[in-house]
Design a protein around this motif. Structure first.
Motif, short mmCIF file in Angstrom:
data_model
loop_
_atom_site.label_atom_id
_atom_site.label_comp_id
_atom_site.label_asym_id
_atom_site.label_seq_id
_atom_site.Cartn_x
_atom_site.Cartn_y
_atom_site.Cartn_z
N HIS A 81 0.84 -1.21 0.00
CA HIS A 81 0.00 0.00 0.00
C HIS A 81 0.88 1.25 0.00
CE1 HIS A 81 -3.86 2.13 1.37
NE2 HIS A 81 -2.94 3.07 1.40
N HIS A 83 1.27 5.41 -2.20
CA HIS A 83 0.71 6.37 -3.17
C HIS A 83 1.83 7.00 -3.99
CE1 HIS A 83 -3.38 6.51 -1.25
NE2 HIS A 83 -2.67 6.02 -0.24
N HIS A 236 -9.20 2.28 1.13
CA HIS A 236 -8.93 2.56 2.54
C HIS A 236 -10.16 2.22 3.36
CE1 HIS A 236 -6.20 5.17 0.23
NE2 HIS A 236 -5.36 5.02 1.24
N HIS A 275 -5.30 0.18 6.38
CA HIS A 275 -5.48 0.67 7.76
C HIS A 275 -6.31 -0.23 8.68
CE1 HIS A 275 -3.19 3.98 6.36
NE2 HIS A 275 -4.06 4.20 5.39
N ASP A 326 2.52 2.96 3.19
CA ASP A 326 1.55 4.04 2.96
C ASP A 326 2.26 5.37 2.71
OD1 ASP A 326 -0.85 5.35 2.55
OD2 ASP A 326 -1.13 5.79 4.67
ZN ZN Z 1 -3.23 5.07 1.51
#
Ligand code: ZN
Ligand code: GUN
Length: 470
Positions: A81, A83, A236, A275, A326
């Motif tokens: 995970h 971005h 998420h 998460h 993340d």
């Molecule tokens: Zn994220």
């Protein structure tokens, strides 16, 4: 330039080998440690793994042997995970999730409709992932289809196994980032046709999270999910209390956050939920019953004050767990640092994480969370030759601490606790060396004057008032 179509030749890597045949917390004998081992690689795939003394005599004279002893060699790290467009908002000051998205992240992501911006960031991200030993990641791009083209082009050029997708979001964000139920569907479909299955790439349906998708968009995403039952889905779930309250307001018919995704057929095998901090027992059961994965992002959860991931409860419910950076809510690209912070998050709730368990999570465990455990995450015959070489004595502090380590378990725990990018000697992907600590010089540093106001720019109070930590 690296051509991903040309298959690499035969290569034998000699090192201290570590790999996991199963979950060591359940089966301790699943730890494979060979003090002096060889991994034989042919055409980008591992063809033999064993004791050097057993394999060396059978190797033909023309095979190149790279001796990495005394370093450790293990499967490349997997980051389930992160971005791509957040490499320049990492470490943004003082906000909880919703404020952080509005103040820093959405404005930054709005730049990614520019193909040059997306291409430059993709090159940086891939370089950085390889530099920290990560060979596979599941990546959110932006809502611009072009950002996915940029990331996949770069990953393909390097011959990497990568998962990525165009973020779908049609409300509660700046205009420049919004698609619609129809364009999100159409663009995702076109990207699947263009990229899914090309080389080592896989597409992930990527509705950002329930607050930024209308019911029409979630319905369209559900249609895509049904049309492509083998695809990954990434989103998420239950990260922050303000977010959860917003979901309750937006979807009043839903008994909890998870049911929103269930309603649209998005909770299934290979669905990756970032998460999962504040889940109820019902939600955990729903994730478990449907074969979905919960992705633990410790540096992000600490940095944004989101709360403490309950590994024992998630595992107890039988949910597959991934461990991820993340980026850029998370603050480190390194899976070693991420594991170290996971240990600290768990310590705060009376739980623990051994070094063995953590290295399993970073490799075979994350491969299983991604449903890719038949091809990556292990040093085993038939597996793709993605590997990382680690120096557990990389810094003076590590060298000194290692003098007191007597077992592999201790060595791995200290390596994760004190190690970072400096410990990564080399990274291999598809049997090719794609990063070498020796050869890495980085970009020359150009001094840039900072604007005034070091104090005034950073108010002592967090922008949205209170956080949402438990
Ligand atoms: Zn994220
Ligand atoms: N929830 C929705 N979008 C994001 C994001 O970009 N980062 C994190 N940490 N949580 C999110």
């Amino acid at each position: 330039m690296i051509l991903s179509d040309a298959k690499p030749g035969t290569l034998a890597l000699r090192a201290r080998l570590v790999s996991f045949d199963g979950e060591p917390a359940i089966e301790p004998e699943a730890v494979r440690f060979i003090e002096d081992g060889i991994v034989l690689v042919e055409g980008g795939v591992i063809t033999a793994v064993g004791e050097a003394e057993a394999i060396l005599p059978g190797l033909s004279a023309d095979i190149r042997i790279v001796d990495h002893r005394p370093h450790l060699l293990m499967p490349g790290f997997i980051d389930p995970h992160l971005h791509m467009p957040q490499t320049q908002v990492i470490g943004s000051y003082g906000a909880e999730l919703m404020e952080w998205l509005a103040s820093y992240t959405f404005p930054e992501e709005s730049r990614y409709g520019d193909p040059e911006v997306a291409a430059e960031a993709s090159v940086f991200l891939v370089d950085e992932l390889l530099r920290v030993g990560t060979t596979t990641a599941s990546v959110f791009c932006t809502s611009h289809a072009i950002s996915v083209d940029a990331f996949f082009s770069e990953a393909h050029r390097r011959g990497l196994r990568m998962i990525a997708g165009k973020v779908m979001m049609d409300r509660n964000a700046p205009e420049a980032l919004l698609d619609t139920a129809e364009t999100g569907y159409e663009q995702s479909k076109a990207l699947i046709a263009r990229w899914h299955g090309k080389g080592r790439l896989s597409y992930a349906l990527s509705p950002r999270f329930a607050p930024t998708s209308s019911e029409a968009q979630l319905t369209a995403t559900g249609v895509l999910a049904a049309e492509y039952p083998d695809l990954h889905i990434q989103t998420h779930l239950s990260e922050n209390l303000v977010e959860i309250a917003f979901v309750r307001q937006l979807f009043p018919w839903s008994k909890d956050y998870t049911e929103v995704y269930e309603r649209y057929g998005l909770v299934r095998e290979k669905a990756l939920f970032g998460h999962c901090i504040h889940l109820s027992e019902r939600e955990r059961t729903a994730l478990s019953d449907n074969g979905a994965s919960a992705i633990f992002c410790p540096t992000s959860n600490l940095f944004l004050g989101s709360g403490l991931f309950d590994l024992a409860a998630i595992r107890g419910a039988g949910i597959k767990v991934g461990l991820a950076t993340d980026i850029g809510g998370g603050t480190s690209y390194s899976m070693l640092t991420t594991a170290a912070e996971a240990y600290k998050v768990l310590a705060l709730s009376g739980q623990t994480l051994t070094g063995i368990d953590a290295f399993h999570m970073m490799t075979a465990g994350n491969a299983a969370a991604l449903g890719l455990d038949d091809r990556i995450g292990r040093l085993a015959s038939g597996y793709e030759a993605d590997m990382v070489v680690l120096d557990s004595h990389a810094t003076p502090a590590l060298r000194r601490r290692m003098e007191r380590c007597g077992t592999l378990a201790e060595e791995l725990f200290v390596l994760m606790t004190m190690g970072d990018d400096r410990a990564v000697v080399a990274t291999y992907a598809g049997g090719r060396k794609v990063h070498d600590r020796q050869g890495f010089s980085g970009q020359p540093l150009e001094p840039r004057p900072m604007s005034r106001g070091l104090v005034a720019d950073m108010p002592a109070e967090r922008p949205g008032g209170g956080g949402s930590a438990q």
